[in-house]
Design a protein around this motif. Sequence first.
Motif, PDB file in Angstrom:
ATOM      1  N   ASN A  41      34.155  39.213  44.474  1.00 17.13           N
ATOM      2  CA  ASN A  41      34.674  40.204  43.601  1.00 17.13           C
ATOM      3  C   ASN A  41      36.127  39.631  42.995  1.00 17.13           C
ATOM      4  O   ASN A  41      36.643  40.096  41.891  1.00 17.13           O
ATOM      5  N   SER A  42      36.702  38.744  43.979  1.00 16.98           N
ATOM      6  CA  SER A  42      37.992  38.092  43.410  1.00 16.98           C
ATOM      7  C   SER A  42      37.864  37.100  42.579  1.00 16.98           C
ATOM      8  O   SER A  42      39.039  36.754  41.992  1.00 16.98           O
ATOM      9  N   VAL A  43      36.725  36.711  42.387  1.00 19.13           N
ATOM     10  CA  VAL A  43      36.660  35.500  41.336  1.00 19.13           C
ATOM     11  C   VAL A  43      35.761  36.049  40.124  1.00 19.13           C
ATOM     12  O   VAL A  43      35.004  35.261  39.357  1.00 19.13           O
ATOM     13  N   LYS A  44      35.591  37.357  40.031  1.00 17.28           N
ATOM     14  CA  LYS A  44      34.949  37.828  38.829  1.00 17.28           C
ATOM     15  C   LYS A  44      35.751  38.285  37.944  1.00 17.28           C
ATOM     16  O   LYS A  44      36.842  38.895  38.283  1.00 17.28           O
ATOM     17  N   PRO A  45      35.287  38.345  36.507  1.00 20.40           N
ATOM     18  CA  PRO A  45      36.043  39.113  35.461  1.00 20.40           C
ATOM     19  C   PRO A  45      36.114  40.442  35.596  1.00 20.40           C
ATOM     20  O   PRO A  45      34.925  40.760  36.442  1.00 20.40           O
ATOM     21  N   LEU A  55      27.811  43.385  44.963  1.00 18.13           N
ATOM     22  CA  LEU A  55      27.125  42.513  45.786  1.00 18.13           C
ATOM     23  C   LEU A  55      26.746  41.131  45.064  1.00 18.13           C
ATOM     24  O   LEU A  55      26.326  40.160  45.667  1.00 18.13           O
ATOM     25  N   ALA A  56      26.589  41.182  43.894  1.00 23.71           N
ATOM     26  CA  ALA A  56      25.990  40.144  43.029  1.00 23.71           C
ATOM     27  C   ALA A  56      27.097  38.911  42.938  1.00 23.71           C
ATOM     28  O   ALA A  56      28.238  39.062  42.920  1.00 23.71           O
ATOM     29  N   LEU A  57      26.449  37.737  42.876  1.00 22.94           N
ATOM     30  CA  LEU A  57      27.446  36.545  42.740  1.00 22.94           C
ATOM     31  C   LEU A  57      27.984  36.613  41.194  1.00 22.94           C
ATOM     32  O   LEU A  57      27.370  37.186  40.299  1.00 22.94           O
ATOM     33  N   PRO A  58      29.174  35.979  40.816  1.00 26.55           N
ATOM     34  CA  PRO A  58      29.896  36.012  39.767  1.00 26.55           C
ATOM     35  C   PRO A  58      28.811  35.203  38.735  1.00 26.55           C
ATOM     36  O   PRO A  58      28.180  34.250  38.992  1.00 26.55           O
ATOM     37  N   GLN A  59      28.865  36.146  37.573  1.00 25.70           N
ATOM     38  CA  GLN A  59      28.275  35.070  36.127  1.00 25.70           C
ATOM     39  C   GLN A  59      29.189  34.379  35.638  1.00 25.70           C
ATOM     40  O   GLN A  59      28.784  33.257  35.108  1.00 25.70           O
ATOM     41  N   LYS A  60      30.361  34.605  35.859  1.00 30.65           N
ATOM     42  CA  LYS A  60      31.642  33.898  35.266  1.00 30.65           C
ATOM     43  C   LYS A  60      32.514  33.671  36.313  1.00 30.65           C
ATOM     44  O   LYS A  60      33.209  34.836  36.714  1.00 30.65           O
ATOM     45  N   TRP A  61      32.849  32.708  36.559  1.00 35.41           N
ATOM     46  CA  TRP A  61      33.762  32.261  37.562  1.00 35.41           C
ATOM     47  C   TRP A  61      35.308  32.230  37.001  1.00 35.41           C
ATOM     48  O   TRP A  61      35.475  31.597  36.125  1.00 35.41           O
ATOM     49  N   TRP A  66      43.529  35.749  41.178  1.00 34.98           N
ATOM     50  CA  TRP A  66      44.295  35.139  42.454  1.00 34.98           C
ATOM     51  C   TRP A  66      45.773  34.468  41.831  1.00 34.98           C
ATOM     52  O   TRP A  66      46.767  35.039  42.569  1.00 34.98           O
ATOM     53  N   PHE A  67      45.876  34.172  40.814  1.00 32.67           N
ATOM     54  CA  PHE A  67      47.223  33.940  40.340  1.00 32.67           C
ATOM     55  C   PHE A  67      48.001  35.221  40.026  1.00 32.67           C
ATOM     56  O   PHE A  67      49.185  35.224  40.248  1.00 32.67           O
ATOM     57  N   LYS A  68      47.468  36.308  39.465  1.00 35.91           N
ATOM     58  CA  LYS A  68      47.894  37.271  39.189  1.00 35.91           C
ATOM     59  C   LYS A  68      48.320  38.070  40.321  1.00 35.91           C
ATOM     60  O   LYS A  68      49.497  38.713  40.435  1.00 35.91           O
ATOM     61  N   ALA A  69      47.340  38.209  41.516  1.00 40.71           N
ATOM     62  CA  ALA A  69      47.880  38.708  42.605  1.00 40.71           C
ATOM     63  C   ALA A  69      49.145  37.807  43.235  1.00 40.71           C
ATOM     64  O   ALA A  69      49.779  38.721  43.814  1.00 40.71           O
ATOM     65  N   TRP A  70      49.142  36.761  43.236  1.00 38.33           N
ATOM     66  CA  TRP A  70      50.355  36.133  43.771  1.00 38.33           C
ATOM     67  C   TRP A  70      51.627  36.123  43.108  1.00 38.33           C
ATOM     68  O   TRP A  70      52.679  36.236  43.659  1.00 38.33           O
ATOM     69  N   SER A  71      51.571  36.055  41.888  1.00 35.97           N
ATOM     70  CA  SER A  71      52.689  36.023  40.931  1.00 35.97           C
ATOM     71  C   SER A  71      53.173  37.192  39.816  1.00 35.97           C
ATOM     72  O   SER A  71      54.175  37.142  39.484  1.00 35.97           O
ATOM     73  N   THR A  72      52.352  37.669  39.181  1.00 41.09           N
ATOM     74  CA  THR A  72      52.598  38.411  38.112  1.00 41.09           C
ATOM     75  C   THR A  72      52.016  40.039  38.403  1.00 41.09           C
ATOM     76  O   THR A  72      52.152  40.711  37.369  1.00 41.09           O
ATOM     77  N   GLU A 255      42.503  47.154  38.522  1.00 38.54           N
ATOM     78  CA  GLU A 255      42.006  45.564  38.624  1.00 38.54           C
ATOM     79  C   GLU A 255      41.542  45.462  39.942  1.00 38.54           C
ATOM     80  O   GLU A 255      42.301  44.785  40.686  1.00 38.54           O
ATOM     81  N   TYR A 256      40.042  45.632  40.135  1.00 37.21           N
ATOM     82  CA  TYR A 256      39.642  45.504  41.524  1.00 37.21           C
ATOM     83  C   TYR A 256      39.751  44.067  41.958  1.00 37.21           C
ATOM     84  O   TYR A 256      39.800  43.783  43.124  1.00 37.21           O
ATOM     85  N   ASN A 257      39.515  43.097  40.863  1.00 37.04           N
ATOM     86  CA  ASN A 257      39.498  41.736  41.377  1.00 37.04           C
ATOM     87  C   ASN A 257      40.979  41.386  41.864  1.00 37.04           C
ATOM     88  O   ASN A 257      41.056  40.435  42.755  1.00 37.04           O
ATOM     89  N   VAL A 258      41.922  41.743  41.141  1.00 37.59           N
ATOM     90  CA  VAL A 258      43.337  41.465  41.453  1.00 37.59           C
ATOM     91  C   VAL A 258      43.660  42.194  42.934  1.00 37.59           C
ATOM     92  O   VAL A 258      44.137  41.432  43.751  1.00 37.59           O
TER      93      VAL A 258
END
Length: 292
Positions: A41-45, A55-61, A66-72, A255-258
């Motif tokens: 879920n961290s690599v999903k929109p 539980l499904a794999l991302p349809q769009k990676w 990750w960038f937003k969680a780290w810096s913005t 923003e669950y992915n963040v």
Amino acid sequence: MSAAAQENAVKTGRVYRVLIYLVLLLFALFYLLPLYVMLTNSVKPLDEITGGNMLALPQKWTIEPWFKAWSTAQIGVEPTGLRPYFINSLLMVVPAVAITTVLGALNGYVLTKWRFRGDTILFGLMLFSCFIPFQIVLIPMAAVLGKLGLAGSIPGLILVHVVYGIGFSTLYYRNYYAAFPTELVRAAMIDGAGFFRIFWRILLPVSGPITVVSVIWLFTNIWNDFLFGSSFGGTSQPVTVALNNLVQSSQGVKEYNVHFAAAIFAALPTLLVYIVAGRYFVRGLMAGSVKG
């Protein structure tokens, strides 16, 4: 035993072994399921998470979370991401672990090889400190930090963790050194070796296994600490407090992915420590417990 009986025993042993492996594999998958959910879920929109199966794999990676969680990412009132808080945790953990480990090794050395009157009572008091709940020391520790001028600073957090962790590191090294031959220490004293020379040349070279135990245990507990960081961190809060603030300060759509990416960032150092040195942890812990 006949050949038929031996063959049946071998087949039965294989069946049990396969069953054991299957059960262990099932438990491993169940244990790793939360990590799988966070990673996928961290690599999903965000729209995939809110509109479908987590539980499904991302349809769009995407690695934008990750960038937003780290810096913005918005943490508190500033969109700083986890980066400054991650650095705060590193500046806190490394000295705290090093100081606590060295002091624990010296205490264990003194309590086993340089016996003195009342050493058993002193060790009992230090052992008692291992069972004191965190909440009990909050007010006294806040008063001490205020008087020392260390409140709300990284040195203050280092002092807190050193004070609370020194009982555990002393216990580890004391039990480990208890089985070390005292005759070698006495022989070194006869040859003219002093206190620190004996420790540096005789005790320390054989302390590798228990040092790994102490470092892993202290690093894990200090890095994952939330109570001391939120109580005494002030403007120098560690990454665990920042992760909580990130989740609590989110406005509007979550923003669950963040959040998942930030949680992985916060857990990554301890995971790496266990991957690199985890196999030595049980070995060193058992060496200390059996020898003690």
